[in-house]
Structure formats: structure tokens, C-alpha cells
Design an enzyme around this catalytic site. Structure first.
Site, PDB file in Angstrom:
ATOM      1  N   HIS A 155     -23.316  -4.504 -15.758  1.00 59.80           N
ATOM      2  CA  HIS A 155     -23.811  -5.088 -14.502  1.00 59.80           C
ATOM      3  C   HIS A 155     -24.304  -3.969 -13.585  1.00 59.80           C
ATOM      4  O   HIS A 155     -25.389  -4.041 -13.005  1.00 59.80           O
ATOM      5  CB  HIS A 155     -22.705  -5.896 -13.817  1.00 59.80           C
ATOM      6  CG  HIS A 155     -22.979  -6.205 -12.369  1.00 59.80           C
ATOM      7  ND1 HIS A 155     -22.828  -5.272 -11.362  1.00 59.80           N
ATOM      8  CD2 HIS A 155     -23.420  -7.333 -11.757  1.00 59.80           C
ATOM      9  CE1 HIS A 155     -23.163  -5.802 -10.204  1.00 59.80           C
ATOM     10  NE2 HIS A 155     -23.527  -7.063 -10.416  1.00 59.80           N
ATOM     11  N   ASN A 156     -23.504  -2.925 -13.447  1.00 64.93           N
ATOM     12  CA  ASN A 156     -23.894  -1.836 -12.559  1.00 64.93           C
ATOM     13  C   ASN A 156     -25.099  -1.068 -13.093  1.00 64.93           C
ATOM     14  O   ASN A 156     -25.939  -0.629 -12.318  1.00 64.93           O
ATOM     15  CB  ASN A 156     -22.713  -0.894 -12.324  1.00 64.93           C
ATOM     16  CG  ASN A 156     -21.726  -1.459 -11.309  1.00 64.93           C
ATOM     17  OD1 ASN A 156     -21.613  -2.669 -11.164  1.00 64.93           O
ATOM     18  ND2 ASN A 156     -21.015  -0.600 -10.620  1.00 64.93           N
ATOM     19  N   GLU A 169     -27.890  -3.046 -12.186  1.00 66.57           N
ATOM     20  CA  GLU A 169     -28.038  -2.879 -10.723  1.00 66.57           C
ATOM     21  C   GLU A 169     -28.857  -1.611 -10.430  1.00 66.57           C
ATOM     22  O   GLU A 169     -29.791  -1.635  -9.615  1.00 66.57           O
ATOM     23  CB  GLU A 169     -26.635  -2.811 -10.100  1.00 66.57           C
ATOM     24  CG  GLU A 169     -26.534  -2.373  -8.653  1.00 66.57           C
ATOM     25  CD  GLU A 169     -25.055  -2.204  -8.210  1.00 66.57           C
ATOM     26  OE1 GLU A 169     -24.253  -3.131  -8.447  1.00 66.57           O
ATOM     27  OE2 GLU A 169     -24.710  -1.160  -7.640  1.00 66.57           O
ATOM     28  N   ASN A 201       0.854  -1.181   0.000  1.00 68.86           N
ATOM     29  CA  ASN A 201       0.000   0.000   0.000  1.00 68.86           C
ATOM     30  C   ASN A 201       0.891   1.232   0.000  1.00 68.86           C
ATOM     31  O   ASN A 201       2.012   1.179   0.498  1.00 68.86           O
ATOM     32  CB  ASN A 201      -0.889  -0.008   1.257  1.00 68.86           C
ATOM     33  CG  ASN A 201      -2.034   0.976   1.135  1.00 68.86           C
ATOM     34  OD1 ASN A 201      -2.928   0.792   0.320  1.00 68.86           O
ATOM     35  ND2 ASN A 201      -1.999   2.031   1.927  1.00 68.86           N
ATOM     36  N   SER A 222     -17.456  -7.763  -8.578  1.00 72.66           N
ATOM     37  CA  SER A 222     -18.699  -7.329  -7.950  1.00 72.66           C
ATOM     38  C   SER A 222     -19.000  -8.129  -6.701  1.00 72.66           C
ATOM     39  O   SER A 222     -18.673  -9.302  -6.600  1.00 72.66           O
ATOM     40  CB  SER A 222     -19.878  -7.470  -8.915  1.00 72.66           C
ATOM     41  OG  SER A 222     -21.071  -7.096  -8.239  1.00 72.66           O
ATOM     42  N   LYS A 276     -18.763  -5.378 -16.513  1.00 71.52           N
ATOM     43  CA  LYS A 276     -18.994  -4.922 -15.132  1.00 71.52           C
ATOM     44  C   LYS A 276     -19.802  -3.631 -15.124  1.00 71.52           C
ATOM     45  O   LYS A 276     -20.687  -3.435 -14.294  1.00 71.52           O
ATOM     46  CB  LYS A 276     -17.661  -4.718 -14.395  1.00 71.52           C
ATOM     47  CG  LYS A 276     -17.804  -4.094 -13.001  1.00 71.52           C
ATOM     48  CD  LYS A 276     -18.540  -5.007 -12.064  1.00 71.52           C
ATOM     49  CE  LYS A 276     -19.094  -4.466 -10.776  1.00 71.52           C
ATOM     50  NZ  LYS A 276     -18.676  -3.310 -10.112  1.00 71.52           N
TER      51      LYS A 276
END
Ligand code: 6PG
Length: 477
Positions: free
Chosen positions: A186-187, A190, A32, A128, A183
Site C-alpha cells: 500500500h505504501n 502511495e 504508555n 492506514s 500495508k
């Protein structure tokens, strides 16, 4: 020892994904920008598996076995480019950079192209399922070069959610940006699912007169049937929750302005470019933005309209059944639109996306997971070149059975002044597709009138123009 995979970016999604790999027996290098986070992960969760904590980018890259698999879990946009620029010079041909953020697929295409020159495989990977999914099994939508999946796929299959039949919710979606594109859609779906559920809730509240707790029970019942899905399940949880401070239903103390981070909006923007009518998804995006216009809403509050007057008990129960039909039919339409968009992208970008496989990997782990997706998979398995989900016999029959109720619900909503843009857009789409003739013929006439834009005829080939300003005879053009 060296790590089979590395994760850089240890906010909650990255941290949980790293833990998921470790819990599945992989040695995971973690990194990180601020090393405190890396240390915190290892201190707190080190017992879950093998982690190698890397303080610097160099250490991180050195910890990875070759070909390196480096997952970046940082904010989409510039932060992603910054991380790629930091790591790419340290990598060798054949290594993989896997972007698990919610990137825009056009950025993914660009990054894939740039890194390809260096021999680095760039995999844009949709993930997801939120934090819980990342930890216990998300639905994973990787794009990028096919070879990368040979080495990465088995690991992803291990950490992914499993559908009820045991199959992993991951597949190589297609090259370059295909994974992030899927994706994104997909959203978008959603958003549409959430909007339709919201409209059902509002109707049950204002037209049927139910309380949030009662509506939660209705959703629980629906969740036993064909609407069985994660979003319906959590809707019941949210609706039955009571605010501790006030004792009121939680849903009544939350500011009614929905936010968004952008993936739903992208779905609509790209659909406009591809010329795909995703009206249901668009209404969901617009409904969120409308909700946020507080001043405009305040200024409009006094406008005339009917006052909703709740139904009696028996009628309310019958109405709730109708709402279930309307919700289900509208849901079929929004998935139809979303899959159409993926299909159009497949042609536009030359992506070999298997729509049945996409519905299969959405059966578990992701936010739109639902029993329903198994039926979509079956529809595409039965006929891979299905022109639209609505042309599948089973879905067509279900809509046929639902449509009277669907229309009745919209009549009630209109009469009582309850906004139902999602239900209405879905029905309009359905009716427009069914129509023998559309007013598009009139549109063509108008265009020809004011701009000589020409039109085609139903009875002859060619383009024509009427001399509107003259004797109105027709010329072919
Ligand atoms: C998922 C979610 C996830 C995220 C959305 C929320 O699939 O796990 O879709 O990606 O929760 O981006 O989107 P909004 O903040 O735009 O509602």
C-alpha cells in the site's frame, strides 16, 4: 469492569486508535511508558467513552478481559520487540498481541512464530489513514492466525472506515506477516501515486505554464472524474495554499527534498527478492532519494539541456487533458505492479490473499483511497486469477484510449527536459509487456558468449551453448 481492548503506546496514532475504540462503545485500557501521556489522554478525552488508565504493564494486562486483546502502537523495529518482551510474560495462551505499527513483515513473521510457541496469537496489523484515519476510521490490514480474527474482526469492522457501499475497510488479509506485507505494498503504491502526481504538477507548471493556483483548479476538476482520490484532493489543497510569511505559493517555499521512513523502499527491496518488476514504485523511491542529494544537484545545475518554454493558452488546456491521460495510464501500471508483488508473495509465503478483498479494503480510510479501487475490486471479482490488471478488458481499453496522449506527454517532457521517471517507467513497462520480442534474447547470447551460461531455443526444447571461441557450432548442454 474490564476492558475489551487495550492500547499501549499513546503517541498520536495510538491515542487516536484508542479513542476510536472508545467512541464505538468499547471499554479501552490505555497504557504508555511515561504515564503522563496516559493521564493526559483520559483528562482530555475521557468524556468520549470508557477508558481504564493503567500505570504499569501489570495493571494494564489485569484490566483486559480474556482472551486479552492488546494493541501495541509503538515505533517499528526494536521498540516493538521491547514492548513484546515486556508484555508476553504477563499473558496467557489464547491472548492476542496486535501490532498496529508499520512493521517489516519479516519481523512480523518472526514474532508470530516466537509467540505461537507460547500460545499467544500475534497479529501484525497494517493501519492506514494517518491520524485522522486512526480516529475516524482507518483502513485496517490484519494478518496473523485466522482464529484471532473471529474475536478481533468484529471490533475492527466497527472502528474501520466504510466504503461507499457501507462495507467495512478491513478483512483478514492472511496468516502471519500478510497484513504488514499488504500495508507495505500500500505504501509503495502511495509513493508511486505521489510521484506521478508530482510529475503531472511539474509538467503543468513548466510545459503548460500554469501557476500553482491554476494547477490546484485542474486537480479539483480531475478529482471529479476517474482520478477521484484522496491524494488528488489534498494535492489541490496543498497547491492552492499561500505561505503567510511571504505571500508566495506554499509549494515554492518548501525545500524540494522528499523524505521517507522506509516502507516504500522495503516494497522495492522485497520486489527485487521476489523478482517482481515494480519499476514505477522504484522510480518513486529513487526520485525521493535523488531530491535529497543537494550537493550532487548543485554540482549538476549547470549541465546542458533545453529550457522549457510554456505553451499558449489553448495548447496548454489541451496539454493538461493529455497529462490527465498519462497520469491515469501510469497509475494503472503502478497498481498492476503492486498487485503483482502481493500475488508473488502469496505464492512465496503460501498466503491465501484475496486480491479483490485487498482492493476493497483500500476503497476507504487509507491514503491511496480512490474511486479507482472499486474498479480493481470489480476486475478481480470478475476473474480471481487475473494474470495482471492490464489483462482486465476495461483497464486495457482505457490504456488503449490513453496511450497516444501518454506518449505525447513523454515526448514533450523529453524535448523540454522535464524529468518524468514515473510516467516513463510505466510506459516502458507497458511496452515491454506488449512486445513480441525483447532484447532479452541478445542478453542470453551475450551471457552464453562470455560465460557459457547457455540459452533455450524458440524451436526446440533443452539448453544450448554455442562454441563461440571455436567453430561456433552449437552443442546441447
Ligand atoms: C498511511 C501512511 C503512513 C505514513 C507513511 C509515510 O498509510 O497512513 O502510509 O503509514 O504516513 O509511512 O511514509 P513516508 O514517511 O515514508 O513518506
Amino acid at each position: 469492569t474490564s476492558a475489551q481492548i487495550g492500547v499501549t503506546g499513546l503517541a498520536v496514532m495510538g491515542r487516536n486508535l484508542a479513542r476510536n475504540f472508545a467512541r464505538n462503545g468499547y471499554t479501552v485500557a490505555v497504557h504508555n511508558r511515561t504515564p503522563a501521556r496516559t493521564r493526559a489522554l483520559v483528562d482530555e478525552f475521557g468524556g468520549e467513552g470508557e477508558f481504564i488508565a493503567a500505570e504499569t504493564a501489570k495493571e494494564f494486562v489485569a484490566a483486559l478481559e480474556r482472551p486479552r486483546r492488546l494493541v501495541i502502537m509503538v515505533k517499528a523495529g526494536e521498540p516493538t520487540d521491547a514492548v513484546i518482551q515486556e508484555f508476553a510474560p504477563l499473558l496467557e495462551p489464547g491472548d492476542m498481541i496486535i501490532d498496529g505499527g508499520n512493521a517489516h513483515f519479516a519481523d512480523t513473521r518472526r514474532r508470530e512464530r516466537d509467540l505461537r510457541e507460547q500460545g499467544i496469537h500475534f497479529v501484525g496489523m497494517g493501519v492506514s489513514g494517518g491520524e485522522e484515519g486512526a480516529l475516524h476510521g482507518p483502513s485496517i490490514m490484519p494478518g496473523g492466525p485466522k482464529e484471532s480474527y473471529d474475536s478481533l474482526g468484529p471490533m475492527l469492522e466497527k472502528i474501520s472506515a466504510k466504503a461507499k457501499d457501507g462495507s467495512p475497510c478491513v478483512t483478514h488479509v492472511g496468516p502471519d506477516g500478510a497484513g504488514h506485507f499488504v500495508k507495505m505494498v500500500h505504501n509503495g503504491i502511495e509513493y508511486a501515486d505521489m510521484q506521478l502526481i508530482g510529475e503531472a504538477y511539474q509538467l503543468l507548471r513548466d510545459v503548460a505554464g500554469y501557476s500553482p493556483a491554476q494547477i490546484a483548479e485542474i486537480f479539483r476538476t480531475w478529482n471529479q472524474g476517474r482520478l477521484d482520490s484522496y491524494l488528488i484532493e489534498i494535492t489541490a489543497e496543498v497547491l492552492s495554499h499561500v505561505d503567510e510569511a511571504t505571500g508566495k505559493p506554499f509549494v515554492d517555499v518548501v525545500v524540494d527534498q522528499a523524505e521517507q521512513k522506509g516502507t516504500g523502499r522495503w516494497t522495492v527491496q522485497i520486489a527485487l527478492d521476489l523478482g517482481v518488476p515494480v519499476s514505477g514504485i522504484a522510480e518513486a523511491v529513487f526520485a525521493r532519494s535523488l531530491s535529497g542529494h543537494a550537493a550532487l544537484r548543485a554540482a549538476s545545475r549547470g549541465l546542458a539541456g533545453p529550457k522549457a518554454s510554456p505553451l499558449g493558452e489553448a495548447e496548454a488546456a489541451a496539454f493538461a487533458d493529455r497529462v490527465e491521460q498519462a497520469l491515469y495510464a501510469s497509475k494503472i501500471v503502478s497498481y498492476t505492479q503492486g498487485f503483482h508483488e502481493i500475488d508473488a508473495a502469496r505464492a512465496e509465503y503460501d498466503w491465501d490473499i484475496d486480491l479483490g478483498a485487498v482492493s476493497a479494503i483500500w476503497r476507504g480510510g487509507c491514503i491511496i483511497r480512490a474511486a479507482f479501487l472499486d474498479r480493481i475490486r470489480a476486475a478481480y471479482d470478475a476473474r480471481a486469477d487475473l494474470p495482471s490488471l492490464l489483462s482486465d478488458d476495461t483497464f486495457a481499453q482505457e490504456i488503449a484510449a490513453a496511450q497516444d496522449d501518454w506518449r505525447e506527454v513523454l515526448v514533450a517532457a523529453t524535448r523540454q527536459g522535464v524529468p518524468t521517471p514515473g510516467f516513463a517507467a510505466a510506459l516502458a513497462y507497458y511496452d515491454a509487456l506488449r512486445a513480441e520480442r525483447l532484447p532479452a534474447a541478445l542478453t542470453q547470447g551475450q551471457r552464453d558468449f562470455f560465460g557459457a551460461h547457455t540459452y533455450r531455443r524458440t524451436d526446440r526444447d533443452g539448453s544450448f551453448h554455442t562454441l563461440w571461441g571455436g567453430d561456433r557450432s552449437e552443442v546441447s548442454s
